[in-house]
Motif scaffolding. Sequence first.
Motif, mmCIF file in Angstrom:
data_model
loop_
_atom_site.group_PDB
_atom_site.id
_atom_site.type_symbol
_atom_site.label_atom_id
_atom_site.label_comp_id
_atom_site.label_asym_id
_atom_site.label_seq_id
_atom_site.Cartn_x
_atom_site.Cartn_y
_atom_site.Cartn_z
ATOM 1 N N GLY A 158 0.809 -1.166 -0.024
ATOM 2 C CA GLY A 158 0.014 -0.021 0.027
ATOM 3 C C GLY A 158 0.677 1.410 -0.004
ATOM 4 O O GLY A 158 0.393 2.430 0.012
ATOM 5 N N VAL A 159 2.202 1.099 -0.014
ATOM 6 C CA VAL A 159 2.927 2.520 -0.031
ATOM 7 C C VAL A 159 2.954 3.029 -1.066
ATOM 8 O O VAL A 159 3.380 4.478 -1.136
ATOM 9 C CB VAL A 159 4.489 2.111 0.471
ATOM 10 N N GLY A 160 2.457 2.267 -2.321
ATOM 11 C CA GLY A 160 2.637 3.290 -3.599
ATOM 12 C C GLY A 160 3.611 2.612 -4.812
ATOM 13 O O GLY A 160 3.943 3.448 -5.918
ATOM 14 N N LYS A 161 3.993 1.429 -4.444
ATOM 15 C CA LYS A 161 5.034 0.986 -5.545
ATOM 16 C C LYS A 161 4.363 1.054 -6.801
ATOM 17 O O LYS A 161 4.948 1.187 -7.915
ATOM 18 C CB LYS A 161 5.438 -0.489 -5.144
ATOM 19 N N SER A 162 3.173 0.217 -7.166
ATOM 20 C CA SER A 162 2.705 -0.110 -8.263
ATOM 21 C C SER A 162 2.343 1.344 -9.038
ATOM 22 O O SER A 162 2.088 1.594 -10.385
ATOM 23 C CB SER A 162 1.433 -0.847 -8.377
ATOM 24 N N GLU A 163 1.484 2.422 -8.111
ATOM 25 C CA GLU A 163 1.346 3.577 -8.791
ATOM 26 C C GLU A 163 2.386 4.265 -9.176
ATOM 27 O O GLU A 163 2.567 5.043 -10.236
ATOM 28 C CB GLU A 163 0.533 4.443 -7.700
ATOM 29 N N THR A 164 3.574 4.398 -8.700
ATOM 30 C CA THR A 164 4.776 4.878 -9.097
ATOM 31 C C THR A 164 5.257 4.282 -10.266
ATOM 32 O O THR A 164 5.770 4.942 -11.193
ATOM 33 C CB THR A 164 5.971 4.746 -7.708
ATOM 34 N N ALA A 165 5.192 2.884 -10.391
ATOM 35 C CA ALA A 165 5.497 2.367 -11.523
ATOM 36 C C ALA A 165 4.501 2.788 -12.702
ATOM 37 O O ALA A 165 5.008 3.001 -13.699
ATOM 38 C CB ALA A 165 5.366 0.762 -11.483
ATOM 39 N N HIS A 166 3.127 2.860 -12.372
ATOM 40 C CA HIS A 166 2.449 3.398 -13.402
ATOM 41 C C HIS A 166 2.939 4.856 -14.007
ATOM 42 O O HIS A 166 2.708 4.970 -15.338
ATOM 43 C CB HIS A 166 0.875 3.360 -12.900
ATOM 44 N N THR A 167 3.091 5.578 -13.094
ATOM 45 C CA THR A 167 3.912 7.115 -13.522
ATOM 46 C C THR A 167 4.767 6.835 -14.564
ATOM 47 O O THR A 167 4.928 7.376 -15.392
ATOM 48 C CB THR A 167 3.998 7.884 -12.240
ATOM 49 N N LEU A 168 5.849 5.757 -14.102
ATOM 50 C CA LEU A 168 7.009 5.831 -14.886
ATOM 51 C C LEU A 168 6.783 5.181 -16.345
ATOM 52 O O LEU A 168 7.310 5.419 -17.009
ATOM 53 C CB LEU A 168 8.055 4.696 -14.058
ATOM 54 N N ILE A 169 5.703 4.278 -16.256
ATOM 55 C CA ILE A 169 5.574 3.855 -17.538
ATOM 56 C C ILE A 169 4.864 4.728 -18.536
ATOM 57 O O ILE A 169 5.161 4.821 -19.639
ATOM 58 C CB ILE A 169 4.247 2.716 -17.357
ATOM 59 N N GLY A 170 4.032 5.954 -18.036
ATOM 60 C CA GLY A 170 3.525 6.945 -18.589
ATOM 61 C C GLY A 170 4.548 8.041 -19.116
ATOM 62 O O GLY A 170 4.392 8.662 -20.119
ATOM 63 N N ARG A 171 5.920 7.931 -18.541
ATOM 64 C CA ARG A 171 7.119 8.590 -19.020
ATOM 65 C C ARG A 171 7.986 7.734 -19.891
ATOM 66 O O ARG A 171 8.951 8.419 -20.423
ATOM 67 C CB ARG A 171 7.715 9.135 -17.857
ATOM 68 N N GLY A 172 7.183 6.716 -20.491
ATOM 69 C CA GLY A 172 8.181 6.046 -21.484
ATOM 70 C C GLY A 172 9.020 5.122 -20.829
ATOM 71 O O GLY A 172 9.800 4.010 -21.666
#
Length: 306
Positions: A158-172
């Motif tokens: 729940g700390v936000g690993k997957s959400e952070t990964a999603h942002t990075l995917i959006g950046r290419g």
Amino acid sequence: MNKISVEDLVQQFSLKVLAGQDHLQKSITQPRVHRPGLEFVGHFDFFPTERIQILGRKEINFLHKQTKEERKIRIGNIVHYHPPCFIVTTGEDGLTYLRHHCNEEGIPLLVTEIPETTSEYITKLDTYLINKLAEETFIHGVCLNVFGMGILLRGDSGVGKSETAHTLIGRGHRLVADDIVKLKKLSPQTLLGTHDEKTKEFLALRSIGLINVVRSYGLKAFQNETRISLDIKLTRWQKDSLNNELEQHPEFKEYLGVKVPSIEIQLQPGRDVAGLIEAAANNWYLRQQGYSAASDFMNRIEEEGT
């Protein structure tokens, strides 16, 4: 210990079976092959009996030049140790004597059908075996490829690993694995990150659910595996606990005996965690090239003071 069967090898490399058809379930446990040379002249002090034995043009030409009795002795000495299989890379012509020995001893005799040099074939086969037979473990986290570097994201649920990964995917950048990351030790210095097949291409986002990153963002959003370069632990914000030194002392996280550079990034609303991960990846790369921003800065200060 991981293992594969000779039959797995036959299917993977489209090999033709010349002998030992009833013994294709024999196990292969060693990640490198062996090309016998000294063994043909009776030197067996360091003979790796558990490795696949490769016979190329040099070995086959040598055997063809021997008398029938000499061949019987030289081949018999090797098959006596029961290696998992023989692979011949020069075709099946004139191998009747080798078939006979392999059938007698229950050793699969295989032949390559794709034209390529013995050295090329050994390189390809070694790579496959190292990957398949590598020591492995599983961790809870996310694995990404950021600027060509493998990044492990760890942290409490729940700390936000997957959400952070999603942002990075959006950046290419590219997802490798979410939730369950498989780590493989390819060498004392090399750790490979990949998925467990079931979770391939999937990313789990709280409040959204599962998404397939390839369906959502295209093939560029996913990578099957990556060499791990950096371990990042995401933690909840703790006031006054961040280190503001010019350069962090190197810390490491150990997986399967391989030490990986490790840093901690604290999370807080409004903090660009994805941007910090990109900065960490770039900084790691520059350090590998021998550059230190802190040293560069201190040199400027010293030059200004002289």
